[in-house]
Design a protein around this motif. Structure first.
Motif, PDB file in Angstrom:
ATOM      1  N   GLU A  39       0.847  -1.185   0.000  1.00 51.57           N
ATOM      2  CA  GLU A  39       0.000   0.000   0.000  1.00 51.57           C
ATOM      3  C   GLU A  39       0.891   1.246   0.000  1.00 51.57           C
ATOM      4  N   LYS A  40       0.392   2.324  -0.591  1.00 54.83           N
ATOM      5  CA  LYS A  40       1.200   3.545  -0.675  1.00 54.83           C
ATOM      6  C   LYS A  40       1.245   4.316   0.644  1.00 54.83           C
ATOM      7  N   GLU A  41       0.366   3.964   1.576  1.00 56.18           N
ATOM      8  CA  GLU A  41       0.417   4.610   2.888  1.00 56.18           C
ATOM      9  C   GLU A  41       1.573   4.033   3.711  1.00 56.18           C
ATOM     10  N   GLY A  42       2.249   4.881   4.432  1.00 60.66           N
ATOM     11  CA  GLY A  42       3.301   4.431   5.339  1.00 60.66           C
ATOM     12  C   GLY A  42       4.574   3.981   4.669  1.00 60.66           C
ATOM     13  N   LEU A  43       4.866   4.518   3.483  1.00 57.94           N
ATOM     14  CA  LEU A  43       6.074   4.099   2.770  1.00 57.94           C
ATOM     15  C   LEU A  43       7.358   4.559   3.453  1.00 57.94           C
ATOM     16  N   ASP A  44       7.235   5.515   4.356  1.00 58.86           N
ATOM     17  CA  ASP A  44       8.418   6.043   5.034  1.00 58.86           C
ATOM     18  C   ASP A  44       8.796   5.259   6.286  1.00 58.86           C
ATOM     19  N   ARG A  45       7.971   4.316   6.687  1.00 59.74           N
ATOM     20  CA  ARG A  45       8.304   3.557   7.906  1.00 59.74           C
ATOM     21  C   ARG A  45       9.001   2.239   7.554  1.00 59.74           C
ATOM     22  N   LYS A  46       9.656   1.671   8.548  1.00 65.20           N
ATOM     23  CA  LYS A  46      10.395   0.430   8.348  1.00 65.20           C
ATOM     24  C   LYS A  46       9.413  -0.736   8.102  1.00 65.20           C
ATOM     25  N   ILE A  47       9.874  -1.740   7.386  1.00 64.58           N
ATOM     26  CA  ILE A  47       9.044  -2.909   7.116  1.00 64.58           C
ATOM     27  C   ILE A  47       9.453  -4.044   8.047  1.00 64.58           C
ATOM     28  N   ASN A  48       8.464  -4.768   8.578  1.00 66.27           N
ATOM     29  CA  ASN A  48       8.782  -5.869   9.495  1.00 66.27           C
ATOM     30  C   ASN A  48       8.677  -7.221   8.797  1.00 66.27           C
ATOM     31  N   ARG A  49       9.021  -8.274   9.515  1.00 61.38           N
ATOM     32  CA  ARG A  49       9.077  -9.619   8.928  1.00 61.38           C
ATOM     33  C   ARG A  49       7.699 -10.132   8.505  1.00 61.38           C
TER      34      ARG A  49
END
Length: 286
Positions: A39-49
């Motif tokens: 999703e294009k929302e929250g692209l600036d936050r880290k991604i988790n497992r």
């Protein structure tokens, strides 16, 4: 006051470049966003497992399998993580050899992933194999990703990456050729019919295990009408293989005459069960 005016004017001059950079980033991940991989929302936050496992299943065309999943839950810490939404994605990622837990019972779904971990998952989806295309982690994996044009040498392999970085890397993966194939991952998803996997809940029933006089391990698989080609392996807890049995249609098996000496008993025993495609579906200590 003069300094404040200069600061505001400087910020105004920089702002268009910032907006343009944002616009270019979104346009560079058009396929990723439009196809629902991220999703294009929250692209600036880290991604988790957990999120990475979800993306991997979508990239394999197995979203429907995840939504209807009724198979084994492999890790104890994924059911309570955010209401358990990621359970089917993580379970399928394990079954397809795309992602593993950090231990036998733990997946760490909330843990932020590094750049080389993202590259590893994507290369596995492209058909590259552990132990063949790369051996030593992380150096071999990072080097291979750079070699095939998937990696970016400006990003450190151990950097915890944002969803935007992951999206940009997925966009590269979609346009990369599969290993030993003449078509890209995107072409596979578009043109090659995806075999939707029906996941059955396989269980081991009537289990008997005895090492008092003579070694015997027997049982019966339940949950499918045909277990032809399934394999049951008896091992030490350290992974030493004692014996294995290829199953017939009924799923029944007996393994006997294995080592029941003092040292094997101290080490302990476990079993592993693989389906006809060689995927691990069940394992436990005895």
């Amino acid at each position: 006051m003069k300094r404040l005016i200069i600061f505001i004017l400087s910020l105004t001059l920089l702002l268009p470049n910032f907006v343009l950079a944002q616009g270019e980033g979104i346009s560079d991940i058009k396929e990723v966003i439009e196809r629902g991989f991220l999703e294009k929302e929250g692209l600036d936050r880290k991604i988790n497992r957990a999120e990475l496992a979800t993306v991997s299943i979508r990239l394999m065309g197995l979203e429907k399998s995840a939504l209807s999943y009724k198979g084994k839950i492999y890790y104890k810490d994924i059911e309570k993580f955010q209401g358990g939404w990621a359970v089917p994605y993580i379970s399928l990622a394990k079954e397809h050899g795309i992602m593993e837990g950090v231990s036998k019972d733990k997946f760490n779904p909330q843990y932020n992933v590094s750049y080389v971990e993202v590259l590893t998952v994507l290369m596995r989806i492209l058909g590259y194999e552990d132990g063949i295309d790369f051996i030593d982690f992380p150096q071999d994996y990072y080097k291979k990703a750079l070699e095939i044009g998937l990696g970016d040498m400006r990003i450190s392999p151990n950097e915890k990456v944002t969803r935007m970085t992951v999206a940009l890397t997925i966009e590269k993966a979609l346009n990369s050729r599969l290993r030993d194939e003449d078509y890209t991952l995107l072409e596979k998803l578009d043109k090659v019919p995806q075999k939707e996997i029906i996941v059955e809940e396989i269980k081991l029933d009537n289990l008997k295990f005895n090492t008092s006089i003579a070694g015997i391990f027997s049982g019966e698989l339940k949950g499918s009408s045909d277990f032809t080609g399934y394999r049951v392996a008896l091992l030490s807890k350290k992974g030493r293989l004692y014996k294995e049995k290829i199953l017939g249609k009924d799923g029944k098996f007996v393994i006997n005459d294995f080592d029941i000496g003092l040292l094997p008993k101290i080490d302990g025993y476990k079993y592993e069960i693989y389906n006809s495609e060689g995927k691990l579906i069940l394992s436990d200590n005895l």
